[in-house]
Every structure is written in C-alpha cells, then in structure tokens.
Design a protein around this motif. Structure first.
Motif, PDB file in Angstrom:
ATOM      1  N   GLY A  86       0.729  -1.238   0.061  1.00  0.00           N
ATOM      2  CA  GLY A  86       0.104  -0.061  -0.059  1.00  0.00           C
ATOM      3  C   GLY A  86       0.841   1.253   0.146  1.00  0.00           C
ATOM      4  O   GLY A  86       2.227   1.014   0.288  1.00  0.00           O
ATOM      5  N   SER A  87       0.288   2.352  -0.522  1.00  0.00           N
ATOM      6  CA  SER A  87       1.207   3.488  -0.473  1.00  0.00           C
ATOM      7  C   SER A  87       1.356   4.075   0.977  1.00  0.00           C
ATOM      8  O   SER A  87       2.221   4.787   1.258  1.00  0.00           O
ATOM      9  N   ASP A  88       0.352   3.691   1.947  1.00  0.00           N
ATOM     10  CA  ASP A  88       0.438   4.179   3.134  1.00  0.00           C
ATOM     11  C   ASP A  88       2.243   3.591   4.017  1.00  0.00           C
ATOM     12  O   ASP A  88       2.940   4.162   4.674  1.00  0.00           O
ATOM     13  N   LEU A  91       4.825   5.868   2.267  1.00  0.00           N
ATOM     14  CA  LEU A  91       4.467   7.286   3.206  1.00  0.00           C
ATOM     15  C   LEU A  91       5.294   6.964   4.667  1.00  0.00           C
ATOM     16  O   LEU A  91       6.020   8.020   5.112  1.00  0.00           O
ATOM     17  N   TYR A 110      -4.824  14.151   4.034  1.00  0.00           N
ATOM     18  CA  TYR A 110      -5.102  12.774   4.462  1.00  0.00           C
ATOM     19  C   TYR A 110      -4.792  12.613   6.052  1.00  0.00           C
ATOM     20  O   TYR A 110      -3.628  13.214   6.466  1.00  0.00           O
ATOM     21  N   TYR A 113      -1.128  11.573   7.651  1.00  0.00           N
ATOM     22  CA  TYR A 113       0.054  12.436   7.987  1.00  0.00           C
ATOM     23  C   TYR A 113       0.511  12.927   9.036  1.00  0.00           C
ATOM     24  O   TYR A 113       1.746  12.508   9.786  1.00  0.00           O
ATOM     25  N   ALA A 150      -1.051  16.075  -0.893  1.00  0.00           N
ATOM     26  CA  ALA A 150      -1.782  15.031  -1.305  1.00  0.00           C
ATOM     27  C   ALA A 150      -2.415  15.885  -2.844  1.00  0.00           C
ATOM     28  O   ALA A 150      -2.990  16.914  -2.613  1.00  0.00           O
ATOM     29  N   ASP A 180       1.735  13.088  -2.863  1.00  0.00           N
ATOM     30  CA  ASP A 180       0.981  11.722  -2.795  1.00  0.00           C
ATOM     31  C   ASP A 180      -0.182  11.675  -3.813  1.00  0.00           C
ATOM     32  O   ASP A 180      -1.139  12.339  -3.748  1.00  0.00           O
ATOM     33  N   ALA A 182      -2.581   9.659  -4.978  1.00  0.00           N
ATOM     34  CA  ALA A 182      -3.449   8.484  -4.705  1.00  0.00           C
ATOM     35  C   ALA A 182      -4.666   8.593  -5.638  1.00  0.00           C
ATOM     36  O   ALA A 182      -5.414   7.410  -6.051  1.00  0.00           O
ATOM     37  N   TYR A 183      -5.230   9.900  -6.059  1.00  0.00           N
ATOM     38  CA  TYR A 183      -6.462  10.193  -6.870  1.00  0.00           C
ATOM     39  C   TYR A 183      -5.896  10.662  -7.948  1.00  0.00           C
ATOM     40  O   TYR A 183      -7.127  11.098  -8.978  1.00  0.00           O
ATOM     41  N   THR A 206      -0.858   4.321  -5.881  1.00  0.00           N
ATOM     42  CA  THR A 206      -1.394   3.442  -5.397  1.00  0.00           C
ATOM     43  C   THR A 206      -2.256   2.704  -6.276  1.00  0.00           C
ATOM     44  O   THR A 206      -2.796   3.288  -7.163  1.00  0.00           O
ATOM     45  N   SER A 208      -4.975   1.189  -5.028  1.00  0.00           N
ATOM     46  CA  SER A 208      -6.167   0.898  -4.139  1.00  0.00           C
ATOM     47  C   SER A 208      -7.280   1.746  -4.636  1.00  0.00           C
ATOM     48  O   SER A 208      -8.619   1.360  -4.547  1.00  0.00           O
ATOM     49  N   LYS A 209      -7.129   2.857  -5.371  1.00  0.00           N
ATOM     50  CA  LYS A 209      -8.447   3.501  -5.709  1.00  0.00           C
ATOM     51  C   LYS A 209      -8.707   3.461  -7.299  1.00  0.00           C
ATOM     52  O   LYS A 209      -9.470   2.720  -7.674  1.00  0.00           O
ATOM     53  N   ARG A 217      -3.163  -4.162  -1.787  1.00  0.00           N
ATOM     54  CA  ARG A 217      -2.252  -3.444  -0.831  1.00  0.00           C
ATOM     55  C   ARG A 217      -0.905  -3.163  -1.716  1.00  0.00           C
ATOM     56  O   ARG A 217       0.219  -3.930  -1.547  1.00  0.00           O
ATOM     57  N   ILE A 218      -1.022  -2.368  -2.746  1.00  0.00           N
ATOM     58  CA  ILE A 218       0.031  -2.046  -3.876  1.00  0.00           C
ATOM     59  C   ILE A 218       0.201  -0.725  -3.925  1.00  0.00           C
ATOM     60  O   ILE A 218      -0.745   0.066  -4.216  1.00  0.00           O
TER      61      ILE A 218
END
Ligand SMILES: *Cc1c(COP(=O)(O)O)cnc(C)c1O
Length: 353
Positions: A86-88, A91, A110, A113, A150, A180, A182-183, A206, A208-209, A217-218
């Motif tokens: 996951g990108s978590d 981070l 997010y 953080y 983000a 970040d 993610a979107y 990520t 995930s979205k 979880r990548i």
C-alpha cells in the motif's frame, strides 16, 4: 495499555480508517474511496488458476515484474521505482527516513500524515488551506521541512497545479517535496514527469483507488535513483518481502489490462459529473473534484446529521468531525446504481429536515 508499551508511544493516536462493515452486511459503501468495479477479468483468471504451491516460497524482494511494468508505464528507469504494501507503507518509510527537518502539510489532508509524524517523532508544521480549501504555495515559502501534499487533495478533491508544484520544487532544492497521487488518475495532472528534472521530488501512487485493488495492498514510489535507493534501504531494514507473492502477480496482471483501467476511470468521471449536477440541483455546494469522491455541504443540514441519516438508510459516507469540515461530508463516487440510491435517500433526508 500493557506495561510493556514503549514510553515514546504512550500518546500515539492511531489512524482511524472509515468503517469497514463485514461483507455479509448490505451497505452501500461510499466512505473509503474504493472502486465500485471489480479488478480486471485477467486478475480473476490469474487467481482462479493460481498455483498455490508457489506460496511456499518467499516472493521476489525486488518485485521485478511489477517494477518493470511501472517503469514502462511511467517512462522512468527501473531504479526510479520502488513498491510498498500500500502507499501507506511508502509514506511511513518516507516519514521515517526522509524528514530530517520535520514535515509540513495542510490542516485538511490525508489523516495519516499527522499520525506518521507523531509515531516517527517528526515535528509537524501544519499549514492552513485558504478560505476556499486551496493550497496557497506562498505559505510554504522559506519552510525547511519536507513538504507532503496529496494531489488531488483529500477530502476536498481539489487539484494543485503543476505550475505551483514546480515553484515549490524550485523554491528550495534542498527541500524534499512528496506528492501523494492516490487520486491523480481521476482527472488531475501527474508530477511523475518532473522526476527527471528535480531530485527533490518524490511521487507516491497506489493501486487502491483507480486500479480497483485496495485489498491487494500495492503502492509505488517514483523519484530519482538516490531517493529510491534510500527508500529501498529502509524497506530492506524493515520488511524485505513487503509485497506478497500474489499481490506482485496481481499488480503486474492488472497493469496489462490498460483498456479496462481506462474504461473504469471514464465511468467514475461520468458518475462524478452526474452526482455533482444532481446534488447541486438539491441545493448542495460541491467542491470541484478531480478525485473519485466529492466533498459536499448543504446549508439545510450539517455534515454529521446528513451522515447519520444516510447511515440509517443503509448508505455509508465519510464525515470528519473537525471545526473546518463539520458542514461537509465526503462521498465516494460509486457505480450508477449506488449514485442513484444516494440521490434517492438524500432527497428523503432533505424532506425530513
Ligand atoms: C487512500 C489513500 C492512500 C493510501 O492508499 P493505500 O495505497 O491503500 O495505502 C494514500 N494517500 C491518500 C491521500 C489516500 O487517500
């Protein structure tokens, strides 16, 4: 708390994920920005024919097959890409190891953080978004901290322009900027192309979205070779096999189905437009989102109440109990049936207040 907890962790405030109801419960789940669509059919085929025997062995710690795919997709060298659970996790590695002078991020962004800055003991400089919930890059002028942004931002969905990101990068080349993304696939511009020119840029993404794989979880990082090598050193000091064997294969397979990826994105964008327009017709204010969610408010009902009433009707959205966001809820863009259910229930809620 046990008597064994380390002293420096006694005050930790863990991240609170959005509600994850059990799969046997019938919710319309629009609260954690997952994709409403299944992964590529190729992923399903892969899993169905998976040779379980292979799980006997450790996965490839260099994740070569997936890194090769990502380097081709983003037109960078393989040594400019690394992977996280996951990108978590990426981070976390970045907060742990790339924030010498502390870290700076927005007051509304997010929720992980502040958690990471706490748990890794990095001093956080909180920079307020302006009245319109936008990032004003002038507020970062002169800051020495690693900047984490983000883009598009969550929970607002607003995009920061590449022009502004370049200014941040140019402003101080000794300062790291983490974007970040993610979107980003839902309509914003990616900063990956800037990695060639700026060695103070780290882009995190990520599956995930936009790639329909939150459960696998990548996450990935793209940066210049030195930053990636640092992140890999951290990874190999922590969990060398951070991506499991199945997820590496799933990610690689998903990347091969670009057509499906693009069709999902297209549908989410259409549904976002549809939902935005309809909610505006109901008197909502909707921020201009470049993400797979919208951040909305209606002067007739505060966020918490709207959230609560939707929940009573079987729909989960996300409410953030903070002074600046108490009028709002964040709604994930679902499939068209889910969007219509949300609209129907919203109409009911509004007629009751
Ligand atoms: C969802 C999200 C992530 C984490 O994604 P994972 O790859 O699932 O760990 C990171 N950043 C932002 C802004 C997110 O919304």
């Amino acid at each position: 708390m046990s008597k064994f907890l380390s002293e420096n962790l006694i005050n930790m405030k863990p991240y609170k994920p959005g509600e994850q109801p059990r799969s046997n419960e019938q919710w319309i789940k629009l609260n954690t920005n997952e994709s409403p669509f299944p992964p590529s059919a190729n992923v399903e085929k892969l899993i169905r024919s998976y040779d379980a025997e292979k799980l006997r062995l450790y996965p490839d710690p260099s994740c070569d097959s997936l890194i090769t795919k990502l380097s081709e997709e983003f037109d960078v060298d393989k040594c400019q890409v690394m992977l996280g659970n996951g990108s978590d996790e990426i981070l976390a590695f970045s907060f742990m190891g790339l924030c010498n002078n502390g870290v700076a991020f927005s007051d509304l962004s997010y929720g992980f953080y502040p958690v990471f800055s706490d748990v890794f003991n990095k001093k956080a400089k909180i920079v307020e978004l302006n009245q319109s919930f936008e990032i004003d890059i002038n507020d970062y002028e002169g800051l020495k901290q690693t900047i984490v942004i983000a883009n598009p931002n969550a929970p607002t969905g607003l995009e920061l322009s590449q022009k502004d990101i370049v200014k941040l990068l140019e402003n101080d080349k000794e300062r790291l900027v983490i974007i970040d993304e993610a979107y980003v696939d839902f309509g914003a511009e990616s900063s990956v192309k800037l990695v060639k020119k700026y060695d103070n840029l780290l882009v995190i993404g990520t599956f995930s979205k936009s790639r329909n794989l939150a459960g696998a979880r990548i996450g990935y990082a793209i940066a210049n070779e030195e930053i990636i090598s640092d992140l890999n050193a951290i990874k190999f000091s922590f969990n060398p096999y951070n991506l499991n064997r199945l997820s590496i294969d799933i990610g690689t397979t998903a990347m091969n189905d670009k057509e499906y990826f693009e069709s999902c994105i297209k549908q989410i964008k259409l549904n976002r437009e549809y939902l935005t327009k309809k909610l505006k017709d109901f008197g909502f204010e909707v921020l201009e989102s470049k993400a797979n969610f919208i951040f909305v408010k209606n002067s007739n009902i505060i966020g918490k109440e709207y959230y609560k009433r939707l929940k009573e009707k079987g729909i989960l959205v996300r409410y953030f109990d903070l002074p600046r966001t108490k009028e709002y809820v964040r709604i994930t863009i679902g499939n068209i049936k889910e969007c219509d259910a949300l609209l129907k229930m919203t109409k009911e809620v509004l007629s009751e207040v």
